[in-house]
Enzyme design. Structure first.
Site, short mmCIF file in Angstrom:
data_model
loop_
_atom_site.label_atom_id
_atom_site.label_comp_id
_atom_site.label_asym_id
_atom_site.label_seq_id
_atom_site.Cartn_x
_atom_site.Cartn_y
_atom_site.Cartn_z
N ASP A 183 8.55 62.98 41.07
CA ASP A 183 9.00 63.36 42.40
C ASP A 183 7.88 64.08 43.17
O ASP A 183 8.14 65.00 43.93
CB ASP A 183 10.23 64.27 42.28
CG ASP A 183 10.99 64.41 43.59
OD1 ASP A 183 10.85 63.53 44.45
OD2 ASP A 183 11.70 65.42 43.75
N CYS A 219 32.66 58.23 44.42
CA CYS A 219 31.59 58.99 45.08
C CYS A 219 31.72 58.91 46.60
O CYS A 219 31.53 59.92 47.30
CB CYS A 219 30.22 58.52 44.61
SG CYS A 219 29.86 56.77 44.86
N CYS A 260 32.67 62.48 49.03
CA CYS A 260 31.62 63.10 49.85
C CYS A 260 32.22 63.75 51.10
O CYS A 260 32.79 63.06 51.95
CB CYS A 260 30.58 62.06 50.25
SG CYS A 260 29.23 62.76 51.25
N CYS A 305 23.79 64.35 54.24
CA CYS A 305 23.92 64.78 52.84
C CYS A 305 23.78 66.30 52.73
O CYS A 305 22.88 66.91 53.32
CB CYS A 305 22.84 64.09 52.01
SG CYS A 305 22.84 64.57 50.27
N CYS A 317 23.85 69.86 46.18
CA CYS A 317 25.24 69.44 46.02
C CYS A 317 25.34 68.49 44.83
O CYS A 317 24.43 67.70 44.58
CB CYS A 317 25.71 68.72 47.29
SG CYS A 317 27.39 68.07 47.20
N CYS A 377 29.06 64.04 44.39
CA CYS A 377 29.11 62.61 44.09
C CYS A 377 28.78 62.31 42.63
O CYS A 377 29.14 61.25 42.11
CB CYS A 377 28.19 61.81 45.02
SG CYS A 377 26.42 62.06 44.77
N CYS A 421 31.66 61.05 39.30
CA CYS A 421 31.28 59.77 38.71
C CYS A 421 31.76 59.65 37.27
O CYS A 421 31.43 60.49 36.43
CB CYS A 421 29.76 59.60 38.76
SG CYS A 421 29.18 58.05 38.03
#
Length: 316
Positions: free
Chosen positions: A135, A195, A199, A215, A242, A245, A249
């Site tokens: 990342d 999901c 949200c 988001c 957050c 979602c 799952c």
């Protein structure tokens, strides 16, 4: 070919020995379909103020431009799941910080161990050119992990793995050595829409597509200006990031536990109440989040999030 397969399995085995939860291999090449989708997403301005998503577009969709002569993308997964996280699901009466940010900065943890994996690979293959990423550069990490057989990109745009769930970080080695490649796995989301339904901001505007500007993670971390009034109530009690979602799952019902202890939640981050965060000083912020990914949201931004959550909680 047998020697190539043997080397590939040795690298995979060593990755697991280091503490990674999965390791896969994909051929380094240009990604035409992903380039088209990314360009469309950017043109629609779904990335909001994350201007850096526009930078190095060509490198983002072609790893051979990041590492000249690149032949293989080695992807690894590192779980950050912990039993304490299960206690936080559905909590509405106190501030929450996304699970991934409760431990040590994942960039530091993964890079440290990717360096070890790269050194091992170099010792096995001899002269090796390559780079490691987590990342931290224009790399489509979820795409490469999917191509390496480590999961599929779900309807919430996260990488999902049948055996691990999605509470994990992704890292890569892009190297100039040819290895044996894994096959992508099929999509296992089926007709599930949990999901999308869960949200609060409707950021998942259709299956497999996320509008970052809505988001909660974007609103509480990346957005530098004040959160729009229409979304302030929707962020509920999230002061950083957050997990909604992912929490809903079904594939996360069997999330594996983190092997890297540095990724375990720090009690002095995970267990604080609203009063502590409301009275947090700059000095306490620096001390509490030393070596933490949370520092990406500067002090003023973090305190602004706390103020919004305080208002939300007072109305419950």
């Amino acid at each position: 070919m047998l020697q190539q397969q043997k080397l590939t399995e040795q690298i995979r085995t060593h990755a697991l020995k280091l503490g990674f939860d999965a390791c896969g291999f994909a051929k380094a090449q240009y990604l035409p379909d992903e380039a088209r989708r990314l360009e469309e997403w950017l043109n629609q301005e779904r990335h909001g103020t994350m201007g850096w998503m526009n930078y190095h577009f060509d490198k983002r969709v072609d790893p051979t431009l990041l590492v000249p002569g690149a032949k293989t993308v080695v992807s690894v997964l590192a779980s950050y799941h912990h039993p304490k996280h299960n206690e936080q699901i559905g909590i509405k009466d106190r501030p929450l910080i996304s699970k991934y940010a409760q431990g040590r900065d994942y960039h530091k943890v993964l890079k440290k161990n990717l360096k070890k994996l790269f050194k091992f690979t170099e010792e096995k293959l001899g002269n090796l050119e390559g780079r490691i990423f987590t990342d931290s550069a224009p790399v489509l990490d979820k795409v490469w992990a999917q191509r390496a057989g480590l999961g599929w990109i779900g309807k919430n745009s996260n990488l999902l793995n049948k055996d691990i769930g999605s509470f994990f970080f992704i890292g890569e080695m892009i190297i100039d050595a040819e290895l044996s490649y894994d096959s992508p796995v099929t999509d296992h989301c089926g007709s599930c829409t949990k999901c999308l339904d869960a949200c609060p901001t409707d950021a998942i505007y259709e299956p497999y597509r996320v509008d970052a500007t809505k988001c909660i993670s974007y609103l509480t971390i990346e957005l530098k200006e004040e959160i729009d009034k229409q979304y302030q109530t929707n962020i509920e009690n999230w002061i950083y990031g957050c997990d909604i979602c992912q929490d809903v799952c079904p594939w996360n019902s069997k999330s594996v536990l983190a092997q890297f202890e540095d990724l375990h939640p720090r009690d002095y981050v995970a267990d604080r109440d609203l009063n502590f965060w409301e009275n947090l000083t700059q000095e306490q912020y620096d001390e509490t989040f030393e070596g933490s990914a949370i520092r990406r949201a500067k002090f003023d931004k973090f305190k602004s999030n706390v103020s919004i959550v305080s208002s939300n909680l007072s109305q419950n």
